[in-house]
Design an enzyme around this catalytic site. Structure first.
Site, PDB file in Angstrom:
ATOM      1  N   ASP A 161       0.875  -1.160   0.000  1.00 49.28           N
ATOM      2  CA  ASP A 161       0.000   0.000   0.000  1.00 49.28           C
ATOM      3  C   ASP A 161       0.929   1.232   0.000  1.00 49.28           C
ATOM      4  OD1 ASP A 161      -2.197   1.787   0.763  1.00 49.28           O
ATOM      5  OD2 ASP A 161      -1.254   1.763   2.740  1.00 49.28           O
ATOM      6  N   ASP A 210       0.015   5.198   1.061  1.00 47.83           N
ATOM      7  CA  ASP A 210      -0.113   6.147   2.184  1.00 47.83           C
ATOM      8  C   ASP A 210      -0.183   5.426   3.523  1.00 47.83           C
ATOM      9  OD1 ASP A 210      -0.606   9.036   1.108  1.00 47.83           O
ATOM     10  OD2 ASP A 210      -1.750   7.703  -0.207  1.00 47.83           O
ATOM     11  N   ARG A 224     -10.630  17.716   0.742  1.00 44.41           N
ATOM     12  CA  ARG A 224      -9.269  17.320   0.364  1.00 44.41           C
ATOM     13  C   ARG A 224      -8.297  18.498   0.356  1.00 44.41           C
ATOM     14  NH1 ARG A 224      -8.776  12.485  -0.037  1.00 44.41           N
ATOM     15  NH2 ARG A 224      -6.591  12.865  -0.362  1.00 44.41           N
ATOM     16  N   ARG A 281      -5.544  18.018   8.770  1.00 41.99           N
ATOM     17  CA  ARG A 281      -5.678  16.561   8.574  1.00 41.99           C
ATOM     18  C   ARG A 281      -5.473  15.839   9.907  1.00 41.99           C
ATOM     19  NH1 ARG A 281      -4.611  12.202   4.780  1.00 41.99           N
ATOM     20  NH2 ARG A 281      -4.795  13.544   2.982  1.00 41.99           N
TER      21      ARG A 281
END
Ligand code: M1P
Length: 254
Positions: free
Chosen positions: A11, A13, A146, A153
């Site tokens: 994967d 992130d 986003r 975040r």
């Protein structure tokens, strides 16, 4: 049954990189070491633009055999032959599916409207914009938006843990779109990936030549409703990774 590892599937992130960050030199060196021993694949929920931004084209072509974006619904061959003068110089798209092949524009507009209404009514400390990102085979839905900064975040990650913000959104969306054949998965830290049922990361395995029995998966989201859950269960073994530094520790045994 005796199996031996032929391929490592990563994967991006939270595993190879911190969320939306570039690869560090240490992880890069490790991938370069491993690619002479195993086939390496990347299977991410992210789209191609983000992969190129975070990993860089040179490394993508040097270490990975194939790169699977949007859970493999958009797949690229990155094992190019430099001696072929007519061959591709950039990752070649080898597979692509699109939600427009399965849903009318009216349906897609309806889905988007429901998402935007939900985001408008939902409480979050910051509403930063780009709540719905269209990715062809996937819709990425973020309740903070986003456009958030790294600090915003991190703040949302804490809020989501405390309030179950995304879990509640998934419950609502599953009931609202019952019968649509859609799947809702927590992508990374701030969003929900919306795709067709079956377009989870196991979809990428259709375009990998090795059997999943010969593959090991590494991901940070191997939890129910996490987007690494299904592929981890399909591969011969998997490692739940806490961060890129944790990954480096785990990779010492490969
Ligand atoms: O690669 C994992 C996820 O990365 C991003 O997630 P977030 O921004 O929520 O941390 C998104 O690109 C998401 O689609 C992807 O699954």
């Amino acid at each position: 049954m005796l199996t031996f590892t032929k391929a490592l599937i990563f994967d991006m992130d939270g595993t190879l990189t911190l969320a939306r960050q570039s690869l560090t030199e240490n992880v890069e060196k490790e991938l370069i070491r491993l690619c002479s021993k195993y086939k390496l694949y990347l299977v991410t929920g992210s789209n191609y633009a983000k992969v190129e931004e975070q990993l860089g084209l040179d490394l993508m072509l040097r270490v990975f055999d194939k790169i699977f974006c949007c859970n493999g619904t958009v797949a690229y061959n990155t094992n190019l032959d430099p001696d072929d003068e007519f061959g591709a110089l950039e990752p070649e798209m080898i597979h692509k599916v699109d939600l427009t092949d399965h849903y009318s524009q009216a349906d897609l507009n309806h889905i988007t409207s429901v998402l935007l209404k939900y985001a408008a009514k939902n409480h979050t400390k910051y509403k930063t914009g780009t709540f719905v990102e269209w990715r062809g085979s996937q819709i990425n839905f973020s309740l903070i938006g986003r456009n958030c900064t790294t600090e915003q975040r991190e703040d949302y990650v804490k809020w989501d843990k405390k309030s179950g913000d995304r879990d509640k959104a998934i419950d609502f969306l599953e009931s609202e779109f019952k019968g649509y054949g859609l799947s809702f998965r927590k992508g990374g830290q701030i969003s929900i990936d919306i795709t067709r049922i079956g377009w989870d990361k196991t979809y990428a395995l259709n375009n990998i030549s090795e059997s999943p029995d010969d593959c090991v998966f590494f991901g940070d989201n191997i939890v129910p409703y996490g987007n690494d859950w299904e592929i981890a269960a399909k591969c011969s073994s998997s490692h739940a990774v806490k961060s890129p530094d944790d990954l480096l520790e785990i990779l010492k045994t490969y």
